[in-house]
Design a protein around this motif. Sequence first.
Motif, PDB file in Angstrom:
ATOM      1  N   ALA A  25       0.829  -1.211   0.000  1.00  0.00           N
ATOM      2  CA  ALA A  25       0.000   0.000   0.000  1.00  0.00           C
ATOM      3  C   ALA A  25       0.863   1.260   0.000  1.00  0.00           C
ATOM      4  CB  ALA A  25      -0.932  -0.001   1.211  1.00  0.00           C
ATOM      5  N   SER A  26       1.935   1.264   0.783  1.00  0.00           N
ATOM      6  CA  SER A  26       2.807   2.439   0.803  1.00  0.00           C
ATOM      7  C   SER A  26       3.514   2.607  -0.536  1.00  0.00           C
ATOM      8  CB  SER A  26       3.821   2.342   1.948  1.00  0.00           C
ATOM      9  OG  SER A  26       4.693   1.239   1.769  1.00  0.00           O
ATOM     10  N   GLY A  27       3.857   1.517  -1.184  1.00  0.00           N
ATOM     11  CA  GLY A  27       4.468   1.609  -2.509  1.00  0.00           C
ATOM     12  C   GLY A  27       3.513   2.189  -3.538  1.00  0.00           C
ATOM     13  N   ILE A  28       2.246   1.807  -3.468  1.00  0.00           N
ATOM     14  CA  ILE A  28       1.252   2.357  -4.392  1.00  0.00           C
ATOM     15  C   ILE A  28       1.046   3.841  -4.136  1.00  0.00           C
ATOM     16  CG2 ILE A  28      -1.204   2.287  -4.997  1.00  0.00           C
ATOM     17  CD1 ILE A  28      -1.017  -0.786  -4.583  1.00  0.00           C
ATOM     18  N   VAL A  29       0.965   4.236  -2.864  1.00  0.00           N
ATOM     19  CA  VAL A  29       0.802   5.658  -2.525  1.00  0.00           C
ATOM     20  C   VAL A  29       1.980   6.463  -3.052  1.00  0.00           C
ATOM     21  CG1 VAL A  29       0.785   7.283  -0.591  1.00  0.00           C
ATOM     22  CG2 VAL A  29      -0.709   5.296  -0.553  1.00  0.00           C
ATOM     23  N   LEU A  30       3.183   5.960  -2.870  1.00  0.00           N
ATOM     24  CA  LEU A  30       4.365   6.677  -3.347  1.00  0.00           C
ATOM     25  C   LEU A  30       4.408   6.723  -4.871  1.00  0.00           C
ATOM     26  CD1 LEU A  30       6.975   5.309  -0.813  1.00  0.00           C
ATOM     27  CD2 LEU A  30       5.981   7.598  -0.875  1.00  0.00           C
ATOM     28  N   ALA A  31       3.986   5.657  -5.518  1.00  0.00           N
ATOM     29  CA  ALA A  31       3.961   5.652  -6.986  1.00  0.00           C
ATOM     30  C   ALA A  31       2.932   6.637  -7.533  1.00  0.00           C
ATOM     31  CB  ALA A  31       3.666   4.244  -7.500  1.00  0.00           C
ATOM     32  N   LEU A  32       1.836   6.831  -6.831  1.00  0.00           N
ATOM     33  CA  LEU A  32       0.846   7.819  -7.248  1.00  0.00           C
ATOM     34  C   LEU A  32       1.314   9.245  -6.962  1.00  0.00           C
ATOM     35  CD1 LEU A  32      -2.427   6.058  -6.079  1.00  0.00           C
ATOM     36  CD2 LEU A  32      -1.572   6.303  -8.416  1.00  0.00           C
ATOM     37  N   PHE A  33       2.113   9.415  -5.920  1.00  0.00           N
ATOM     38  CA  PHE A  33       2.589  10.741  -5.546  1.00  0.00           C
ATOM     39  C   PHE A  33       3.673  11.268  -6.488  1.00  0.00           C
ATOM     40  CE2 PHE A  33       6.043  12.998  -3.349  1.00  0.00           C
ATOM     41  CZ  PHE A  33       5.382  14.195  -3.085  1.00  0.00           C
ATOM     42  N   LEU A  34       4.545  10.399  -6.944  1.00  0.00           N
ATOM     43  CA  LEU A  34       5.701  10.853  -7.721  1.00  0.00           C
ATOM     44  C   LEU A  34       5.362  11.639  -8.986  1.00  0.00           C
ATOM     45  CD1 LEU A  34       8.363   8.058  -7.311  1.00  0.00           C
ATOM     46  CD2 LEU A  34       8.490  10.431  -6.584  1.00  0.00           C
ATOM     47  N   PRO A  35       4.407  11.222  -9.820  1.00  0.00           N
ATOM     48  CA  PRO A  35       4.088  12.051 -10.991  1.00  0.00           C
ATOM     49  C   PRO A  35       3.581  13.446 -10.619  1.00  0.00           C
ATOM     50  CG  PRO A  35       3.171   9.865 -11.254  1.00  0.00           C
ATOM     51  CD  PRO A  35       3.686   9.954  -9.859  1.00  0.00           C
ATOM     52  N   ILE A  36       2.793  13.522  -9.544  1.00  0.00           N
ATOM     53  CA  ILE A  36       2.313  14.833  -9.089  1.00  0.00           C
ATOM     54  C   ILE A  36       3.491  15.686  -8.620  1.00  0.00           C
ATOM     55  CG2 ILE A  36       0.847  15.992  -7.382  1.00  0.00           C
ATOM     56  CD1 ILE A  36      -0.868  13.390  -7.440  1.00  0.00           C
ATOM     57  N   HIS A  37       4.408  15.064  -7.918  1.00  0.00           N
ATOM     58  CA  HIS A  37       5.596  15.769  -7.436  1.00  0.00           C
ATOM     59  C   HIS A  37       6.422  16.314  -8.607  1.00  0.00           C
ATOM     60  CE1 HIS A  37       8.989  16.673  -4.856  1.00  0.00           C
ATOM     61  NE2 HIS A  37       9.773  15.902  -5.587  1.00  0.00           N
ATOM     62  N   PHE A  38       6.620  15.495  -9.622  1.00  0.00           N
ATOM     63  CA  PHE A  38       7.387  15.945 -10.792  1.00  0.00           C
ATOM     64  C   PHE A  38       6.658  17.046 -11.557  1.00  0.00           C
ATOM     65  CE2 PHE A  38       9.413  11.535 -10.773  1.00  0.00           C
ATOM     66  CZ  PHE A  38      10.476  11.984 -10.009  1.00  0.00           C
ATOM     67  N   LEU A  39       5.334  16.967 -11.616  1.00  0.00           N
ATOM     68  CA  LEU A  39       4.558  18.017 -12.265  1.00  0.00           C
ATOM     69  C   LEU A  39       4.733  19.352 -11.553  1.00  0.00           C
ATOM     70  CD1 LEU A  39       2.408  18.829 -14.388  1.00  0.00           C
ATOM     71  CD2 LEU A  39       0.705  18.265 -12.655  1.00  0.00           C
ATOM     72  N   VAL A  40       4.688  19.323 -10.234  1.00  0.00           N
ATOM     73  CA  VAL A  40       4.858  20.557  -9.456  1.00  0.00           C
ATOM     74  C   VAL A  40       6.273  21.095  -9.622  1.00  0.00           C
ATOM     75  CG1 VAL A  40       4.941  21.468  -7.108  1.00  0.00           C
ATOM     76  CG2 VAL A  40       3.044  20.017  -7.817  1.00  0.00           C
ATOM     77  N   LEU A  41       7.257  20.221  -9.623  1.00  0.00           N
ATOM     78  CA  LEU A  41       8.628  20.678  -9.821  1.00  0.00           C
ATOM     79  C   LEU A  41       8.837  21.270 -11.208  1.00  0.00           C
ATOM     80  CD1 LEU A  41      10.759  17.924  -8.083  1.00  0.00           C
ATOM     81  CD2 LEU A  41      10.258  20.223  -7.275  1.00  0.00           C
ATOM     82  N   SER A  42       8.136  20.749 -12.190  1.00  0.00           N
ATOM     83  CA  SER A  42       8.281  21.297 -13.542  1.00  0.00           C
ATOM     84  C   SER A  42       7.709  22.706 -13.642  1.00  0.00           C
ATOM     85  CB  SER A  42       7.625  20.376 -14.562  1.00  0.00           C
ATOM     86  OG  SER A  42       6.217  20.425 -14.447  1.00  0.00           O
ATOM     87  N   GLN A  43       6.810  23.051 -12.750  1.00  0.00           N
ATOM     88  CA  GLN A  43       6.276  24.413 -12.747  1.00  0.00           C
ATOM     89  C   GLN A  43       7.353  25.439 -12.451  1.00  0.00           C
ATOM     90  OE1 GLN A  43       3.067  24.560  -9.959  1.00  0.00           O
ATOM     91  NE2 GLN A  43       1.581  23.697 -11.391  1.00  0.00           N
ATOM     92  N   ALA A  44       8.354  25.065 -11.721  1.00  0.00           N
ATOM     93  CA  ALA A  44       9.444  25.992 -11.403  1.00  0.00           C
ATOM     94  C   ALA A  44      10.188  26.405 -12.671  1.00  0.00           C
ATOM     95  CB  ALA A  44      10.408  25.354 -10.414  1.00  0.00           C
ATOM     96  N   LEU A  45      10.231  25.524 -13.650  1.00  0.00           N
ATOM     97  CA  LEU A  45      10.916  25.838 -14.902  1.00  0.00           C
ATOM     98  C   LEU A  45      10.040  26.649 -15.853  1.00  0.00           C
ATOM     99  CD1 LEU A  45      12.556  22.361 -15.541  1.00  0.00           C
ATOM    100  CD2 LEU A  45      13.640  24.405 -14.610  1.00  0.00           C
ATOM    101  N   VAL A  46       8.752  26.387 -15.839  1.00  0.00           N
ATOM    102  CA  VAL A  46       7.850  26.995 -16.813  1.00  0.00           C
ATOM    103  C   VAL A  46       7.193  28.261 -16.271  1.00  0.00           C
ATOM    104  CG1 VAL A  46       5.824  26.573 -18.250  1.00  0.00           C
ATOM    105  CG2 VAL A  46       7.440  24.736 -17.823  1.00  0.00           C
TER     106      VAL A  46
END
Length: 119
Positions: A25-46
């Motif tokens: 369950a923790s692995g699934i939660v982390l796998a769902l979180f990572l794309p959102i995290h990368f999306l937010v980090l990409s906002q810093a560039l754009v």
Amino acid sequence: MTAFRRNDVRARGHAAYWAFVVHRASGIVLALFLPIHFLVLSQALVQPAALDHFLNWTRQPAVKVAETLLVVALAAHLAGGVRLLFVEFAGWRAEWQKTLLACAAAATFIYALLFALAG
């Protein structure tokens, strides 16, 4: 007769089964979180202004609770993975399973508590 094994209900009472469930369950939660995290980090560039707006939004109490739960999931996954490495590669016997599970749970709650108190 079929060649597959049926799930034995008695196994669900074993501590190692619940360690598996928490780790999965923790692995699934982390796998769902990572794309959102990368999306937010990409906002810093754009769009740096959009990132600032998002960071202001993260100061809400509900988001702080969600961050703490995310750290719990990360710590549980880390501690469960280390426990699994000990079981697989260090030759820990079955009688040490509950001790390893208790150590993994303690490490999870210590890390989460430290994060909650620091933030």
